[in-house]
Design a protein around this motif. Structure first.
Motif, short mmCIF file in Angstrom:
data_model
loop_
_atom_site.label_atom_id
_atom_site.label_comp_id
_atom_site.label_asym_id
_atom_site.label_seq_id
_atom_site.Cartn_x
_atom_site.Cartn_y
_atom_site.Cartn_z
N SER A 90 0.81 -1.23 0.00
CA SER A 90 0.00 0.00 0.00
C SER A 90 0.84 1.27 0.00
CB SER A 90 -0.95 0.00 1.21
OG SER A 90 -0.25 0.24 2.42
N VAL A 91 2.07 1.19 0.48
CA VAL A 91 2.92 2.38 0.57
C VAL A 91 4.08 2.35 -0.41
CG1 VAL A 91 2.31 2.77 2.98
CG2 VAL A 91 4.33 1.40 2.44
N ARG A 92 4.21 1.25 -1.15
CA ARG A 92 5.35 1.09 -2.06
C ARG A 92 4.92 1.33 -3.50
NH1 ARG A 92 6.98 -4.43 -1.27
NH2 ARG A 92 6.24 -5.10 -3.31
N ASP A 93 5.61 2.25 -4.15
CA ASP A 93 5.31 2.54 -5.54
C ASP A 93 6.41 1.94 -6.41
OD1 ASP A 93 4.67 3.56 -8.02
OD2 ASP A 93 4.13 5.55 -7.26
N ASP A 94 6.07 0.87 -7.12
CA ASP A 94 7.04 0.18 -7.96
C ASP A 94 6.87 0.52 -9.44
OD1 ASP A 94 8.25 -1.14 -5.84
OD2 ASP A 94 6.85 -2.81 -5.90
N ALA A 95 6.25 1.67 -9.72
CA ALA A 95 6.02 2.07 -11.11
C ALA A 95 7.32 2.03 -11.89
CB ALA A 95 5.40 3.46 -11.15
N ALA A 96 7.26 1.36 -13.04
CA ALA A 96 8.43 1.20 -13.90
C ALA A 96 7.94 1.07 -15.33
CB ALA A 96 9.23 -0.03 -13.48
N PRO A 97 8.81 1.33 -16.31
CA PRO A 97 8.40 1.17 -17.71
C PRO A 97 7.79 -0.21 -17.96
CG PRO A 97 10.52 2.25 -17.60
CD PRO A 97 10.19 1.84 -16.20
N SER A 98 6.62 -0.22 -18.58
CA SER A 98 5.84 -1.46 -18.77
C SER A 98 5.21 -1.47 -20.15
CB SER A 98 4.75 -1.56 -17.69
OG SER A 98 5.32 -1.50 -16.38
N ASP A 99 4.59 -2.60 -20.48
CA ASP A 99 3.88 -2.70 -21.76
C ASP A 99 2.48 -2.12 -21.68
OD1 ASP A 99 5.97 -4.09 -23.23
OD2 ASP A 99 5.55 -5.76 -21.89
N ALA A 100 1.91 -2.07 -20.48
CA ALA A 100 0.57 -1.53 -20.31
C ALA A 100 0.36 -1.10 -18.87
CB ALA A 100 -0.48 -2.55 -20.71
#
Length: 206
Positions: free
Chosen positions: A43-53
């Protein structure tokens, strides 16, 4: 002549039953603590990374308009899309009329915010998180998507990640910002819902 139970035998059975009960309680506490820790971590971790969608898990819609929760998820997905983290947006969630489904409303919202039609896939059949994950897996296979960035409420993301992984998906997660600070009981209700839902899924109880 009626045979009487020996007091020592009766006490032994009661002791075994008590030990078994205490072991069950201890196991439930350990399990609950582990699930709670996982939910809080995601809930507190943002793992946003380049992805296909980027995929937006559905939430309530009102007569073709996104609820505040769904709008917050869509706005967060839009922000990630505008950071060029993925070229494709997927909206999930069914309902009655496909246009008034969670996925359909999400699709229209993204269109209204200048996302090209060719870069949106709307799934409008699923009725719960497990079904949404299964539909997402089918979409990923059909479109050769290797990594997917999932957006939802923070407390929802651990279960999304677990369900998606069980279906062979490579999913990273990014929690949407809260529209407003949650009250104590709202926070507890969300947390308990996720803990119970995850536990029932692991136990194969639906």
């Amino acid at each position: 002549m009626k045979r009487q139970n020996h007091p020592k035998s009766r006490n032994w059975r009661q002791s075994v039953a008590l030990i078994f009960l205490l072991a069950l309680i201890a196991g439930a506490l350990v399990w609950s603590d582990w699930v709670y820790t996982q939910i809080e971590s995601f809930s507190v971790r943002d793992d946003a990374a380049p992805s296909d969608a980027i995929v937006v898990f559905g939430a309530a819609e009102y007569d073709g308009r996104p609820s505040p929760v769904l709008r917050a998820r869509l706005d967060h997905a839009l922000a990630l899309y505008r950071e060029h983290l993925a070229p494709l947006l997927i909206t999930l969630g069914g309902g009655g009329d496909p246009r008034d489904s969670e996925g359909g409303v999400g699709h229209d919202y993204l269109l209204a915010h200048e996302v090209p039609e060719s870069q949106i896939i709307a799934e409008t059949q699923s009725t719960n998180t497990e079904e949404s994950a299964a539909r997402l897996a089918a979409i990923a296979r059909e479109n050769h998507l290797n990594r997917i960035l999932a957006v939802s409420d923070g407390t929802h993301l651990f279960r999304i990640h677990a369900l998606s992984a069980s279906m062979g998906l490579n999913v990273v997660t990014s929690p949407r910002p809260e529209v407003r600070p949650l009250g104590f009981w709202d926070s507890i209700t969300r947390l308990m819902h996720e803990m119970l839902s995850y536990t029932l899924w692991r136990l194969k109880i639906h």
